[in-house]
Design a protein around this motif. Structure first.
Motif, PDB file in Angstrom:
ATOM      1  N   ILE A   1       1.165  -0.846  -0.068  1.00 30.93           N
ATOM      2  CA  ILE A   1      -0.080  -0.026   0.017  1.00 30.93           C
ATOM      3  C   ILE A   1       1.358   1.086  -0.227  1.00 30.93           C
ATOM      4  O   ILE A   1       0.777   2.178  -1.045  1.00 30.93           O
ATOM      5  CB  ILE A   1      -0.736   0.004   1.002  1.00 30.93           C
ATOM      6  N   ILE A   2       1.462   1.783   0.750  1.00 33.95           N
ATOM      7  CA  ILE A   2       2.315   2.688   1.300  1.00 33.95           C
ATOM      8  C   ILE A   2       4.075   2.187   1.601  1.00 33.95           C
ATOM      9  O   ILE A   2       5.623   2.568   1.650  1.00 33.95           O
ATOM     10  CB  ILE A   2       1.853   3.462   1.219  1.00 33.95           C
ATOM     11  N   GLY A   3       4.281   1.091   2.500  1.00 33.45           N
ATOM     12  CA  GLY A   3       4.518   1.274   3.829  1.00 33.45           C
ATOM     13  C   GLY A   3       3.845   1.348   5.023  1.00 33.45           C
ATOM     14  O   GLY A   3       2.584   1.613   5.177  1.00 33.45           O
ATOM     15  N   PRO A   4       4.718   2.433   6.488  1.00 30.79           N
ATOM     16  CA  PRO A   4       4.407   2.252   7.439  1.00 30.79           C
ATOM     17  C   PRO A   4       3.934   4.063   7.017  1.00 30.79           C
ATOM     18  O   PRO A   4       3.679   3.977   6.259  1.00 30.79           O
ATOM     19  CB  PRO A   4       4.983   2.619   8.299  1.00 30.79           C
ATOM     20  N   GLY A   5       2.640   4.478   7.778  1.00 31.70           N
ATOM     21  CA  GLY A   5       2.015   5.124   7.515  1.00 31.70           C
ATOM     22  C   GLY A   5      -0.047   5.010   7.316  1.00 31.70           C
ATOM     23  O   GLY A   5      -0.412   6.019   6.656  1.00 31.70           O
ATOM     24  N   VAL A   6      -0.055   4.245   6.879  1.00 34.09           N
ATOM     25  CA  VAL A   6      -1.113   3.645   6.549  1.00 34.09           C
ATOM     26  C   VAL A   6      -2.350   3.889   7.754  1.00 34.09           C
ATOM     27  O   VAL A   6      -3.625   4.538   7.435  1.00 34.09           O
ATOM     28  CB  VAL A   6      -1.863   1.851   6.038  1.00 34.09           C
ATOM     29  N   GLY A   7      -2.050   3.458   8.966  1.00 31.72           N
ATOM     30  CA  GLY A   7      -2.903   3.898   9.897  1.00 31.72           C
ATOM     31  C   GLY A   7      -1.901   3.750  11.480  1.00 31.72           C
ATOM     32  O   GLY A   7      -0.859   3.478  11.404  1.00 31.72           O
ATOM     33  N   ALA A   8      -2.458   4.781  12.536  1.00 31.82           N
ATOM     34  CA  ALA A   8      -2.088   5.008  13.686  1.00 31.82           C
ATOM     35  C   ALA A   8      -2.621   5.300  15.470  1.00 31.82           C
ATOM     36  O   ALA A   8      -3.519   5.696  14.789  1.00 31.82           O
ATOM     37  CB  ALA A   8      -0.869   6.385  13.013  1.00 31.82           C
ATOM     38  N   GLU A   9      -2.586   4.812  16.094  1.00 28.43           N
ATOM     39  CA  GLU A   9      -3.310   5.109  17.106  1.00 28.43           C
ATOM     40  C   GLU A   9      -3.274   6.722  17.745  1.00 28.43           C
ATOM     41  O   GLU A   9      -2.101   6.958  17.091  1.00 28.43           O
ATOM     42  CB  GLU A   9      -2.711   4.148  18.291  1.00 28.43           C
ATOM     43  N   CYS A  10      -3.345   6.939  18.314  1.00 23.49           N
ATOM     44  CA  CYS A  10      -3.955   8.337  18.737  1.00 23.49           C
ATOM     45  C   CYS A  10      -3.463   8.274  20.064  1.00 23.49           C
ATOM     46  O   CYS A  10      -3.705   7.194  20.458  1.00 23.49           O
ATOM     47  CB  CYS A  10      -5.131   9.058  18.425  1.00 23.49           C
ATOM     48  N   GLN A  11      -3.733   9.387  21.086  1.00 25.63           N
ATOM     49  CA  GLN A  11      -3.420   9.809  22.117  1.00 25.63           C
ATOM     50  C   GLN A  11      -4.345   8.219  23.413  1.00 25.63           C
ATOM     51  O   GLN A  11      -4.199   7.875  24.176  1.00 25.63           O
ATOM     52  CB  GLN A  11      -4.060  11.476  22.568  1.00 25.63           C
ATOM     53  N   ALA A  12      -5.878   8.710  22.493  1.00 21.41           N
ATOM     54  CA  ALA A  12      -6.695   7.001  23.274  1.00 21.41           C
ATOM     55  C   ALA A  12      -6.330   5.962  22.974  1.00 21.41           C
ATOM     56  O   ALA A  12      -6.498   5.145  23.785  1.00 21.41           O
ATOM     57  CB  ALA A  12      -7.845   7.713  22.013  1.00 21.41           C
TER      58      ALA A  12
END
Lengths: 141, 439
Positions: free
Chosen positions: B246-257
């Motif tokens: 798809i691209i590598g890392p950077g498709v999704g990420a957790e937030c402070q929650a």
């Protein structure tokens, strides 16, 4: 001249050896000589038995990987220097010993050694020429 | 990129797309979807042929829901077209190639135009911002640099954010700990298992870990592992998601929650399907994650089946981001597993065993985690064909198996020779992988 030896692959785990001897015991197989070579994770059990073909069939049926190889059983006088005299001959003949181990002495008190050679025929020639006794079997010694 | 995440908080310009109203986001998605489908149709044979089979053209995409008519793309498509068959840009426009492992020993190749690299940097900046990283942070990037997308992906994102990046790559634990201490590292990027290994080594060497944020990905890990990392070190540990295709890392990420991973939906359109029927499932239902790239130029992916099993969460997040989230990925819909950041299929191991032995022996793969590091042991039953009563021949077989597996996977794993029938036989499909890792 050479005699059959059964080699068995063993994992290093508790009871591994007993699993083999159980098969032999329950089928009345007599062990004439035995050696265990071990590495960190696995080992090879080498056996001279009174009925090698049946032993191999029984062990395979029990799930072991067992192979039949040809070795020499050499008889020498049981005194200091007995083995040295044999090895000196082999060194002189430039015959490499893959491995060796000792068997139980004969009833007449002579020592018996089991040898595995890559160049079996050359080893036989060297030993024979020097008049060394090569046993045709361990079954009646 | 001229914006950054400031420690004081407030408006994070770089993260603007994270907070778009859903309706506005959907407009952007549809416009980009049409554009990427047109590009794939016009420039990539595989996509055009598959659409023609279904009597579809780019004009068939009238709304976002029309995506469901398009055929899936699978990992095998990348292998079948190795190396460049899915590229939609001429080589003169491609400025970067990366590669990941594949089952045949041939890697999968992915390409980026200059614009693709900008998008990649943007989504990593947003990833790091989401994890609370900001300008002034010192990032120790322990992801591998090279063909693997992890190292360079995080690297340029960290620089784009305005943080200080230490491109230390993986390995050399002692140096990692020295740098962590002496360079005042505040953020560590690595696989979670490697970080656990660092923690354990640092306790053994009596060096405190003074890191504030951990950005962890490239392998599955669990909530209990997060709790352990956070309790043992006092850092906050965040999960990130991505894949080379798809691209590598950077498709999704957790937030402070820390309650699921926001997918950067303006660039990657997620769907959840039933892996058996291919039918799209509603949000909140568990299934296989399918991703479509919305802005990729060099290598667009239409409905790529990730084999990762998760759930799409559309409820609003307490962080305020409008992006939908996926639940943490803990399993896959095929038998692939990830060890030390490397994708491994049992079929790759089979290839190696076949090469050495001529026939396929019974085998199993046992995964364990020792002192935080993933270990893989391939247990191979000794067949009469390879057995020798000469120890050195048997050792040679043992070594050759290890070498052949390393050649295919690119990592050294342990091989155990075991007695025949010591590996459990299963009815039907053989269970080749025993995962004893406590995730």
């Amino acid at each position: 001249m050479e005699i059959p030896q059964i080699s068995i692959f063993l994992e290093n785990r508790a009871g591994g050896l007993a699993d083999v001897t159980d098969v032999l015991a329950s089928n009345g197989i007599d062990i004439r000589a035995l050696a265990l070579a071990d590495m960190a994770d696995f080992g090879i059990l080498r056996l001279i038995v009174d009925d090698p073909d049946r032993t191999r069939t029984l062990l395979k049926a029990a799930g072991f990987t067992a192979d039949k190889t040809r070795v020499l059983a050499v008889e020498v006088t049981d005194r200091p220097g007995g083995l040295a005299s044999i090895l000196r001959l082999l060194r002189g003949g430039k015959v490499n010993v893959e491995y060796m181990y000792s068997a139980t002495p004969t009833k007449s008190g002579r020592a018996v050694f089991i040898f595995r050679f890559d160049e079996l025929d050359r080893a036989i020639d060297v030993l024979r020429d020097a008049g060394v006794a090569i046993l045709p079997s361990l079954n009646a010694v | 990129m001229s914006t950054w995440n400031d420690p004081a908080g407030g408006f994070l310009a770089v993260s603007t797309p994270d907070y778009l109203p859903r309706a506005r986001l959907a407009e952007i998605q549809l416009q980009r979807l049409r554009s990427v489908v047109t590009r794939a149709y016009e420039r990539v044979d595989l996509f055009r042929l598959r659409m023609e089979e279904r009597k579809l053209t780019p004009a068939s995409i009238r709304g976002l829901e029309d995506l469901q008519q398009l055929p899936f793309t699978v990992k095998n498509d990348l292998r079948d077209t190795y190396p460049f068959g899915l590229f939609a840009s001429p080589m003169e426009e491609i400025v970067r190639l990366h590669a990941s492992s594949g089952t045949t020993g041939k890697p999968i190749v992915v390409a980026y135009t200059r614009e693709d690299l900008q998008v990649w940097q943007e989504v990593i900046v947003r990833t790091l911002a989401s994890c609370g990283v900001h300008r002034g942070d010192v990032i120790q990037n322990a992801y591998g640099y090279g063909l693997f997308t992890g190292g360079l992906g995080l690297h340029y994102g960290g620089e784009g954010l305005g943080a200080t990046v230490i491109p230390i790559s993986g390995g050399n634990t002692e140096r990692q700990l020295m740098v962590m201490q002496d360079f005042g590292v505040t953020v560590i990027c690595s696989t979670p298992s490697y970080f656990l290994h660092l923690i354990e080594a640092s306790q053994a060497m009596n060096k405190p870990v003074g890191v504030r944020v951990g950005v962890f990905g490239a392998e599955p890990w669990s909530e209990s592992m997060r709790q352990r990392i956070q309790a043992d070190t006092g850092i906050r540990a965040f999960d990130i998601y991505g894949l080379s295709e798809i691209i590598g890392p950077g498709v999704g990420a957790e937030c402070q929650a820390q309650a699921g991973l926001h997918i950067f939906e303006d660039h990657f359109l997620p769907e959840i399907i039933n892996p058996d029927t291919g039918k799209v499932l509603p949000d909140g239902t568990e299934g296989e994650l399918v991703l479509t790239t919305l802005s990729k130029q060099a290598m667009p992916m239409i409905r790529y089946r990730t084999r990762d099993v998760t759930t799409l969460v559309s409820e609003p997040c307490s962080c305020g981001r409008t992006l939908r989230r996926i639940r943490r990925i803990e399993r896959r819909s095929d038998d692939m597993f990830i060890i030390r950041g490397v994708n491994v299929f049992p079929s790759q191991v089979e290839t190696a065993l076949l090469q050495v032995e001529g026939t396929l022996p019974h085998y199993e793969i046992v995964l364990t985690r020792d002192k935080g590091l993933d270990q893989m042991d391939v247990r191979v039953e000794v067949t009469p064909e390879v057995f020798s009563d000469k120890m050195r021949s048997l050792e040679a077989v043992h070594r050759k198996l290890g070498d052949a597996i390393e050649h295919v996977l690119g990592i050294r794993v342990s091989v155990s020779l075991v007695e025949p029938r010591s590996i459990a036989r299963s009815e039907g499909k053989a269970k080749r992988v025993v995962d004893k890792r406590k995730l």
